[in-house]
Design a protein around this motif. Structure first.
Motif, short mmCIF file in Angstrom:
data_model
loop_
_atom_site.label_atom_id
_atom_site.label_comp_id
_atom_site.label_asym_id
_atom_site.label_seq_id
_atom_site.Cartn_x
_atom_site.Cartn_y
_atom_site.Cartn_z
N GLY B 66 65.92 87.90 78.78
CA GLY B 66 64.92 87.04 79.42
C GLY B 66 64.08 87.81 80.43
N VAL B 67 64.74 88.66 81.20
CA VAL B 67 64.01 89.46 82.18
C VAL B 67 63.04 90.41 81.47
CG1 VAL B 67 64.21 91.18 84.02
CG2 VAL B 67 65.88 89.33 83.86
N VAL B 68 63.52 91.02 80.39
CA VAL B 68 62.67 91.95 79.64
C VAL B 68 61.46 91.21 79.05
CG1 VAL B 68 62.56 93.48 77.64
CG2 VAL B 68 64.58 93.50 79.12
N VAL B 69 61.72 90.02 78.48
CA VAL B 69 60.62 89.24 77.90
C VAL B 69 59.61 88.86 78.98
CG1 VAL B 69 60.03 87.03 76.83
CG2 VAL B 69 61.98 88.33 75.99
N ALA B 70 60.10 88.48 80.17
CA ALA B 70 59.20 88.13 81.27
C ALA B 70 58.32 89.32 81.64
CB ALA B 70 60.00 87.65 82.48
N ALA B 71 58.95 90.49 81.73
CA ALA B 71 58.19 91.69 82.09
C ALA B 71 57.13 91.99 81.03
CB ALA B 71 59.13 92.88 82.27
N LEU B 72 57.53 91.89 79.75
CA LEU B 72 56.57 92.17 78.67
C LEU B 72 55.44 91.14 78.66
CD1 LEU B 72 58.94 93.20 75.74
CD2 LEU B 72 57.51 94.67 77.18
N GLY B 73 55.80 89.88 78.87
CA GLY B 73 54.78 88.84 78.92
C GLY B 73 53.75 89.12 80.00
N ALA B 207 59.05 90.62 86.39
CA ALA B 207 60.48 90.91 86.38
C ALA B 207 61.13 90.40 87.66
CB ALA B 207 60.71 92.41 86.23
N ALA B 208 60.41 90.58 88.79
CA ALA B 208 60.95 90.09 90.06
C ALA B 208 61.11 88.58 90.02
CB ALA B 208 60.02 90.51 91.21
N GLY B 209 60.10 87.89 89.50
CA GLY B 209 60.20 86.43 89.40
C GLY B 209 61.34 86.00 88.49
#
Lengths: 310, 300
Positions: B66-73, B207-209
């Motif tokens: 999830g964190v990785v997907v958020a960063a990519l998004g 990623a922070a969020g």
């Protein structure tokens, strides 16, 4: 003698606003417009600073709140009449603006933006924290602007204050001071080399702008009857920015009209909820990117071009 | 204050400080290359929180993914924003680029905040954290979700530092930060580097969020307070300075924890907690605008 386009647009709008109550506009919409006049004062004062002097500030909503709280507490604590308290509110906001303007003289662009955000947030936090005086986030009740005044009376008073304020700012901007402001915006060092007292006029602009915001805040407080620290939030500041930009922040009359227009649209589009604010955000971005003179500025230019051709 | 309480507070400050550092790092990278403050950074952070929530709730992904997907998004969103809105700042398409950049990112913040408010409402969402439970070290008890998020933040920061140091793209980012003209002369594509820096900065915010969202709450306004802290951190460390952002984050974490503990009137101390950093921000800008680690330059 032909008047400049912006003045003619402003006068037409003012005539329309004067006529509306006589045309049978209901109390609900008169009240909405009254709040719109408050935002118009705020947007005009902000565009004075950003559009003319080229100094960014995120403290306008906070300064309006400072004026509001000062005015309300002057009435509550000292028992002064409301009109006098409004002047005190404007004076305190102007004095703090003078101080901040002087402190941040050397700062530009993002640095100035961050400094004014910091001052705005400190003010908001202090007003929230000192609840023995301000009742914190519960909000503080304000004395009515005029005892027993009806909505139409409040409407005309707010309209009169708006017109007087914008006319005063416009008159000031038409003198040499307005030219000094714009010279500072275009090239600070160049202006200084030609004898413009850059320091003085930068500080004056800040104080003038915040004093007007403080006056607007006081007016809002006594019209609405209840104020809370949310009126000083960065979100509120965002709406003021959107209003000025959409109206046209290079011109105080156009940005004031932007304030009224957006407030009316906010009420009119109530059923679509927060989407209206998202849409305003989008329009703000599009205008900044593609029509930086704003809605009214672009329309005025378009009208002038059409007339020139015919 | 007893010894163990002291250590506990210091550790709390370290955890919070690592969150601050992660959020501020992206802001600082963007400022370094583009010389603009991204006033929508808090909203990038917020979108990261929502992507994380959706990745877990709708797609059923594990938290780390999830964190990785958020960063990519956020790389994609940041790239789009840079390409469509920020590019005019350095291609001389707008009159006064400084003011334009400030207002356009602020406008973007209004848009994103209210967009998410319209789509998901004001209700706080609470996605699952990376790690649940408590960690006990002797007498010390720390909540596991915070510790895990802080650890992940440290790993992410380390990865970014390696990228900046070891890869060609990272070197380009640092080169443009130091001297745009010279970098351009030496063959760095400034436009591509700006796109990269903005995407990377946005990804760090996302990623922070995603990491911090589960610790507190995911709401449309979750980014407002962290981003104001990030402003304090980058100003304290020096706008554009990578190490400054990290050091500033850790310093602010400790200052907040101990300033709150040391003031006797607790309710007032808590109320003013967010104001200390802001006072620091004003002070630094007035006395030493280049911050602790920044380079001295004209502030025009």
């Amino acid at each position: 003698m032909t008047l400049p386009t912006d003045v003619r647009v402003g006068l037409a709008a003012a005539a329309l606003f004067v006529a509306l109550p006589f045309a049978g506009l209901g109390d609900y919409w008169l009240y909405t417009l009254t709040i719109g006049f408050y935002y118009a004062i705020l947007a005009a004062s902000w565009s004075l600073l950003v559009g003319y002097v080229g100094r960014i500030s995120f403290a306008q909503a906070a300064m309006s709140g400072l004026g509001a709280y000062t005015s309300v507490m002057t009435v509550l604590g000292l028992g002064w009449p409301v009109p006098l308290a409004l002047v005190v509110g404007a004076a305190i906001a102007g004095a703090l603006g003078l101080f901040i303007g002087w402190l941040s003289l050397r700062l530009h662009g993002p640095y100035l933006g961050l400094t004014t955000i910091a001052f705005a947030e400190i003010l908001r936090i202090a007003v929230t924290a000192e609840h023995q005086w301000t009742r914190g986030s519960l909000g503080l009740s304000a004395a009515p602007l005029i005892d027993g005044a009806t909505r139409p009376v409040l409407y005309f008073v707010a309209l009169a204050v708006l017109i007087a304020t914008v006319a005063l700012l416009w008159a000031i901007l038409r003198t040499r001071i307005g030219l000094f402001f714009q010279a500072i915006r275009e090239d600070e060092e160049g202006a200084a080399s030609l004898g413009v007292q850059v320091t003085l006029w930068k500080v004056v602009a800040f104080a003038l702008s915040t004093a007007v915001a403080g006056l607007g805040g006081g007016l809002y407080a006594h019209v609405v009857g209840l104020i809370s620290p949310t009126m000083m939030s960065l979100q509120e500041m965002g709406y003021v920015l959107a209003m000025a930009v959409i109206g046209g922040f290079h011109n105080i009359i156009y940005s004031a009209l932007g304030g009224v227009l957006l407030q009316v649209l906010l009420e009119y589009l109530r059923e679509i909820g927060e989407w209206r604010l998202a849409i305003f955000g989008l329009i703000t971005i599009l205008i900044l990117r593609f029509a930086p003179n704003g809605l009214f500025g672009t329309l005025a230019a378009l009208g002038a071009a059409l007339r020139g051709r015919s | 204050m007893s010894g163990i309480a002291l250590v506990e507070q210091a550790l709390n400050g370290l955890v919070i400080g690592s969150f601050y550092a992660l959020t501020a790092l992206g802001l600082s990278i963007i400022f370094g290359v583009l010389k603009i403050v991204n006033f929508a950074h808090g909203e990038f952070y917020m979108i990261g929180g929502y992507i994380y929530y959706l990745a877990l709730a709708a797609l059923g992904l594990p938290p780390v993914a999830g964190v990785v997907v958020a960063a990519l998004g956020l790389v994609v969103l940041g790239g789009l924003v840079e390409w469509s809105l920020i590019r005019p700042v350095y291609t001389d398409k707008v009159d006064r680029p400084d003011e334009y950049a400030i207002m356009i990112t602020f406008g973007l913040a209004i848009l994103l905040q209210n967009l998410m408010l319209s789509l998901y409402g004001p209700w706080p969402l609470r996605p699952a954290p990376i790690f649940r439970g408590r960690v006990e070290i002797g007498e010390l008890i720390i909540s596991g979700d915070r510790l895990a998020a802080a650890a992940a933040a440290v790993v992410l920061i380390a990865v970014v530092l390696v990228i900046l140091r070891a890869t060609w793209a990272g070197k380009a980012v640092r080169a443009v930060s130091q001297n745009r003209k010279a970098a351009e002369v030496l063959g760095v594509n400034v436009g591509r580097t700006a796109l990269l820096a903005f995407g990377l900065g946005a990804a760090l915010a996302g990623a922070a969020g995603a990491l911090i969202g589960p610790v507190f709450n995911v709401t449309p306004i979750m980014g407002i307070i962290p981003v104001v802290k990030a402003y304090v951190v980058v100003v304290l460390g020096g706008l554009g300075s990578i190490w400054g952002a990290l050091a500033g984050g850790l310093i602010l974490g400790q200052v907040e924890v101990f300033a709150t503990v040391l003031i006797p009137d607790t309710s007032r101390a808590l109320a003013y907690k967010d104001a200390y950093g802001l006072a620091v921000l004003v002070l630094v800008l007035l006395v030493r605008p280049q911050g602790l680690f920044g380079e001295r330059r004209r502030l025009a």
